[in-house]
Design an enzyme around this catalytic site. Structure first.
Site, PDB file in Angstrom:
ATOM      1  N   ASP A  73       0.755  -1.259  -0.110  1.00 35.34           N
ATOM      2  CA  ASP A  73      -0.044   0.069  -0.045  1.00 35.34           C
ATOM      3  C   ASP A  73       0.903   1.262   0.013  1.00 35.34           C
ATOM      4  O   ASP A  73       2.137   1.214   0.561  1.00 35.34           O
ATOM      5  CB  ASP A  73      -0.719   0.152   1.177  1.00 35.34           C
ATOM      6  CG  ASP A  73      -2.184   0.917   1.051  1.00 35.34           C
ATOM      7  OD1 ASP A  73      -2.922   0.638   0.416  1.00 35.34           O
ATOM      8  OD2 ASP A  73      -2.088   2.107   1.677  1.00 35.34           O
ATOM      9  N   GLN A  74       0.273   2.361  -0.441  1.00 31.78           N
ATOM     10  CA  GLN A  74       1.274   3.666  -0.634  1.00 31.78           C
ATOM     11  C   GLN A  74       0.348   4.655  -0.251  1.00 31.78           C
ATOM     12  O   GLN A  74      -0.807   4.955  -0.576  1.00 31.78           O
ATOM     13  CB  GLN A  74       1.619   3.721  -1.955  1.00 31.78           C
ATOM     14  CG  GLN A  74       2.779   4.755  -2.303  1.00 31.78           C
ATOM     15  CD  GLN A  74       3.388   5.007  -3.533  1.00 31.78           C
ATOM     16  OE1 GLN A  74       2.729   5.088  -4.505  1.00 31.78           O
ATOM     17  NE2 GLN A  74       4.588   4.444  -3.937  1.00 31.78           N
TER      18      GLN A  74
END
EC number: 3.6.1.-
Length: 201
Positions: A73-74
């Site tokens: 995830d970012q």
């Protein structure tokens, strides 16, 4: 994990992550994780990204009982503000206008979960990106050429968006695109998978 075990599982619908993982030339499956991405009260954005990367891997592991599952995830932070995917030209222009001449931080969270043993490895790989001072005309020209409306920050570093950037600082340059391959290679080695000697696809 033996060489006859199931392949890696990428818990992501992102085509960018699929393209990155394919660079390692390992066989892998793709699964769309179904997780609630709502931040918890008082949770920092980087902590949210790390937690979600774990949740995505856990969700995929439910249907793959003997696999190495990758979750990622970012989040993108400009100061204390989180920037998401713009979705359209107007929002993308506003993002780049706000970002020009400033530094922003991408936090790319990575999880590798062994669904057979239950072991979990996690990593937060930060990338600081300094955007050049830009004129409105430059921003408009870039957006018309690239239309990066599905990218947080409205810039594709793997394409023309690199011209918007003055410099970047990161221990893993692939983290910016969404999947830190150097960190992942280390994690896989901990699970007995040597990327260089593993049978290629």
């Amino acid at each position: 994990m033996t060489r006859t075990s199931p392949t890696l599982v990428l818990a992501s619908t992102s085509r960018y992550r699929r393209e990155l993982l394919a660079r390692l030339r390992l066989p892998f499956e793709v699964l769309a994780p179904n997780v609630d991405e709502t931040p918890l009260p008082g949770e920092t954005r980087s902590a949210t990204a790390l937690r979600l990367s774990v949740l995505k891997a856990q969700a995929a592991a439910m249907t793959h009982r003997d696999a190495l599952v990758i979750g990622s995830d970012q989040v993108l932070m400009l100061g204390t503000e989180q920037l998401g995917k713009p979705g359209d030209h107007e929002r993308a222009f506003a993002q780049l206008k706000k970002m020009q001449g400033r530094a922003m931080v991408f936090h790319t969270a990575l999880t590798l979960l062994n669904s057979r043993t239950g072991s979990v490895q996690t990593r937060d790989v930060p990338t600081v990106v300094h955007i050049r001072p830009l004129t409105d005309a430059q921003i408009e020209a870039y957006l018309k050429k690239e239309q990066p409306y599905d990218c947080a920050g409205s810039a594709k570093s793997e394409a023309l968006g690199i011209a918007l950037m003055e410099r970047m600082e990161s221990p893993d340059p692939t983290a910016l695109i969404g999947l830190p391959l150097m960190a992942l290679t280390e994690m896989l080695a901990q699970e007995g998978v040597d990327v260089l000697t593993w049978p290629a696809t």
